[in-house]
Scaffold this active site. Structure first.
Site, PDB file in Angstrom:
ATOM      1  N   THR A 480       0.599  -0.347  -1.612  1.00 37.32           N
ATOM      2  CA  THR A 480       1.728   0.052  -0.775  1.00 37.32           C
ATOM      3  C   THR A 480       1.658   1.501  -0.333  1.00 37.32           C
ATOM      4  OG1 THR A 480       2.940   0.508  -2.794  1.00 37.32           O
ATOM      5  CG2 THR A 480       3.287  -1.641  -1.795  1.00 37.32           C
ATOM      6  N   LEU A 643       9.344   7.784   4.302  1.00 35.99           N
ATOM      7  CA  LEU A 643       8.570   8.850   3.677  1.00 35.99           C
ATOM      8  C   LEU A 643       7.248   9.098   4.391  1.00 35.99           C
ATOM      9  CD1 LEU A 643       9.150   7.946  -0.083  1.00 35.99           C
ATOM     10  CD2 LEU A 643      10.346   9.670   1.280  1.00 35.99           C
ATOM     11  N   ASN A 644       6.604   8.019   4.816  1.00 41.80           N
ATOM     12  CA  ASN A 644       5.307   8.123   5.485  1.00 41.80           C
ATOM     13  C   ASN A 644       5.229   7.014   6.523  1.00 41.80           C
ATOM     14  OD1 ASN A 644       2.563   7.914   6.248  1.00 41.80           O
ATOM     15  ND2 ASN A 644       1.855   8.643   4.265  1.00 41.80           N
ATOM     16  N   GLU A 717       9.218  -5.642   0.791  1.00 42.96           N
ATOM     17  CA  GLU A 717       9.677  -7.011   1.030  1.00 42.96           C
ATOM     18  C   GLU A 717      10.253  -7.256   2.424  1.00 42.96           C
ATOM     19  OE1 GLU A 717       9.432  -7.756  -3.410  1.00 42.96           O
ATOM     20  OE2 GLU A 717       9.951  -6.001  -2.240  1.00 42.96           O
TER      21      GLU A 717
END
Length: 751
Positions: A480, A643-644, A717
């Site tokens: 991830t 975040l990214n 998810e």
């Protein structure tokens, strides 16, 4: 309420697209996986699998296998050592109620493919050959492996699974309201059984260090689970076992629990007092943990305007005979839509199979497919655009949880931005009204939803005198991007370049963190890392203030910033000092901190937290051949702070592809006479390939959330939830045929 913290005075890494810091190790082969670690005395185990699904072993003959040169021992239920506490009812962090499966425990067979022997040899090839020589005689009984065969025996689980919300009590009178509703729809929805099929097979390498101590490399999404399991089941001191998993070749939930190869490898290693590796074959990975079938009935009653007056969602899931596996299937209907008369029920029935397992967005993939297909049917019956129907029944609070409002919910923006990017306004509503050449064109959409969770987590941070920072904990990176986002968070908090930060994960000698699953890793471990780095920053600041002639004298901590490897008075870079100079002046080699983070109880008492999405899909269906091409997907996601964007987009892409697999490809086919999955390989079990995937467009909708200090919601998810329903709705729009049993295959389109 939770306090937030971020460093200032430099360009932030968080919120910007960054390459994976573990990427070079993976693409060059330097990354080692559980089945690749070795030892000087390494032996190899090969599992012999049962040929029946129910019954008992009447005889087992291992003589021919044991006579093969290089075979060390053949372990069975008749000769395995008593060192294992096989009667210990161990419960790991994600296990359902019941008694976990015990390999080689007795002569009983609970499911097809159950391990009945382990052949241990000096090399893998010898073990594999000798395994074919083990002769097993069975007394077979007729298995029940179909949900339809046991639906009459479904029951309400007597003990609820931890972390899984049971359906709420009904409110209003759903049955009476349904009977009185002008528009009524009632249909059954099914998904085929699916298997996780990560690229890396399940494997365990147990290295015997001597004197009763072991180093274990296990394919698992949380080394703490395997560590606790080995200590409990084998009666080992935790300090005598170290479990590592620095890299994972995919899990999708199959690695949340220790699987039976771990038990067998440790059993053999203890018995032989030498190192043992056990790697499961692709075929054997069909013998455990799968997304279960569920028989679902959705009943919707509405007014002529599409306003819901009654909503029933009833589901029967399946489990094994030894555990009560449960997942949240029906609650999503009550979360997504406002209705005054609702009944949600969930029961389970026992099959002669292994226990199902959590598979990416467990329960939500199943339940949201049903409700989002049913809502599309209601939109068609009421003559409403599918988005308009959803807005008419939009929920501002979670009716399944005391009507608590959502901490944030930018779903309407998902609808708007996703529809605009997709070109939804050009859709003509009538089925079969859009075509291009010999292909019928269909546009469908659906809503996605998943819980935004945070778990208790710890992390450490160690700043060295050379200005290098190490952070980490025991959680795993299952692909991830956890290594990368934790590095970004740490670098931002202490104002360091990312290349000066090293993140370590997947080791039980690191601070304990939850398994990597549930989309909670970023919020949980990310917050713990941020707090640990802040603690280090406070310590360094105190040392800096104590320096002779310090530029930070008489300055409070909340007035400084960390940037470019320095501490500075905010807004005045001339009053600054380098971190390395602070440690040198203080004469210290390292500054360390370990911190923990957990859910905000004040927030949880007032709000519910969910991630939302809107998925738009275009399909093209060959009118004569029934062949489906899925040519476009737009997934608009509201997930708090991103975040990214690069790793985040990758997560949504992967989830969408997996949702396409559910909709059009994946189906574990059971021969119910044998109780065995027959397409137990990647040649016959279809997953989407490159040729099946066209354009996938991902939009991250702006959303502010205060459920955790980072303001993040999980992404693992949400990409898959709702995708299958959007595909099915698009197929209906293209063909006029409503298919409620996935996967949608050519025979169903033409039949």
């Amino acid at each position: 309420m939770t306090q937030t913290f971020s460093s200032t005075g430099h360009d932030s890494f968080v919120g910007t697209p960054r390459n994976r810091v573990d990427g070079p190790a993976k693409v060059t082969g330097l990354a080692k996986y559980a089945g690749e670690f070795t030892a000087a005395d390494l032996a190899h185990g090969y599992v012999v699998s049962s040929a029946i699904a129910r019954g008992r072993i009447s005889a087992i003959d291992t003589a021919a296998a044991e006579a093969v040169p290089g075979v060390i021992k053949v372990l069975t239920h008749e000769n395995r050592s008593r060192t294992a506490w096989l009667d210990y009812n161990y419960q790991d962090a994600v296990a359902p109620p019941g008694s976990p499966f015990r390999a080689l425990y007795d002569d009983k067979i609970a499911f097809s493919g159950q391990p009945v022997a382990l052949v241990v040899a000096e090399d893998f090839e010898t073990a594999r050959h000798a395994a074919t020589l083990v002769k097993v005689a069975y007394e077979a009984e007729e298995p029940k492996t179909s949900a339809d065969a046991v639906r009459a025996f479904a029951y309400d689980p007597p003990k609820k699974r931890a972390g899984i919300k049971p359906p709420p009590k009904p409110w209003g009178d759903a049955d009476a309201a349904y009977d009185a509703a002008p528009i009524k729809l009632q249909n059954e929805y099914r998904l085929a059984v699916e298997h996780h099929n990560p690229m890396e097979p399940h494997a365990s390498t147990v290295v015997y260090e001597g004197d009763g101590k072991y180093t274990v490399y296990d394919k698992v999404q949380g080394v703490s689970n395997s560590h606790n399991y080995l200590a409990a089941v084998f009666g080992l001191k935790k300090d005598d076992v170290r479990v590592l998993n620095p890299y994972l070749g995919g899990g999708f939930g199959s690695g949340l629990r220790p699987q039976y190869q771990l038990f067998l490898a440790m059993l053999a290693a203890r018995d032989l007092e030498r190192s043992v590796r056990v790697v499961l074959t692709r075929d054997q990975m069909w013998s455990f943990t799968y997304r279960p079938d569920a028989i679902q009935t959705v009943s919707l009653g509405s007014g002529e305007d599409g306003q819901l007056q009654a909503l029933r969602h009833d589901a029967i899931g399946v489990t094994s005979h030894y555990e009560d596996y449960q997942e949240v299937v029906v609650n999503w209907s009550g979360v997504l839509y406002k209705c005054d008369n609702v009944a949600l029920t969930y029961k389970i029935a026992q099959l002669d199979t292994a226990s199902p397992g959590d598979m990416r967005a467990p329960g939500a993939v199943t339940g949201v497919f049903a409700i989002e297909t049913a809502m599309d049917e209601l939109a068609h019956e009421a003559g409403l655009d599918p988005i308009a129907l959803r807005l008419r029944n939009f929920s501002e609070a979670d009716a399944t949880s005391e009507d608590k409002p959502f901490g944030s919910k930018a779903l309407k923006a998902c609808f708007t931005q996703g529809a605009e990017r997709f070109g939804w306004a050009k859709r003509t509503p009538a089925p079969r009204s859009m075509r291009e050449g010999h292909e019928l064109v269909g546009w469908g959409m659906a809503t996605g939803v998943w819980e935004s969770m945070m778990q208790q987590s710890s992390a450490h941070a160690i700043l060295s005198a050379d200005g290098k920072l190490e952070v980490g904990n025991s959680t795993g990176d299952i692909g991830t991007g956890t290594y990368t986002i934790l590095t970004q968070i740490a670098a931002d908090t202490l104002g360091l370049p990312m290349e000066d930060v090293t993140t370590k994960l997947g080791d039980t000698r690191l601070p304990e963190a939850p398994v990597a699953g549930g989309s909670w890793t970023a919020a949980s471990s990310g917050t713990a890392v941020m707090k640990a780095c802040r603690n280090v920053g406070e310590q360094v600041f105190k040392l800096a203030r104590a320096m002779e002639g310090s530029p930070l004298a008489n300055v409070d901590f909340d007035r400084v910033s960390f940037a470019n490897g320095r501490i500075a008075v905010a807004g005045d870079d001339s009053r600054s000092v380098a971190l390395v100079d602070v440690l040198k002046a203080a004469g210290v080699e390292t500054v360390e901190a370990t911190e923990s983070a957990g859910p905000d109880k004040d927030f949880a008492s007032q709000y519910e937290a969910y991630t939302h999405s809107a998925v738009f899909v275009e399909v093209r269906v060959d009118e004569e051949l029934g062949q489906i091409r899925l040519t476009r997907v737009v997934s608009a996601v509201a997930a708090g702070k991103i975040l990214n964007p690069k790793t985040a987009r990758s997560q949504i892409l992967g989830g969408v592809v997996m949702g396409i697999g559910s909709a059009l490809h994946e189906e574990s086919m059971m021969d119910h006479r044998l109780g065995r999955f027959m397409n137990h390989n990647l040649g016959e079990y279809h997953v989407p390939a490159n040729a099946d995937i066209y354009d996938i467009d991902v939009i991250f909708v702006d959303e502010e959330d205060k459920a955790n200090p980072l303001g993040v919601k999980g992404l693992g998810e949400i990409g898959i939830v709702g995708t299958a329903a959007a595909v099915a709705n698009a197929v209906f729009h293209a063909t006029g045929k409503r298919i409620r049993h996935l996967p949608i295959t050519i025979d169903k389109v033409l039949g």
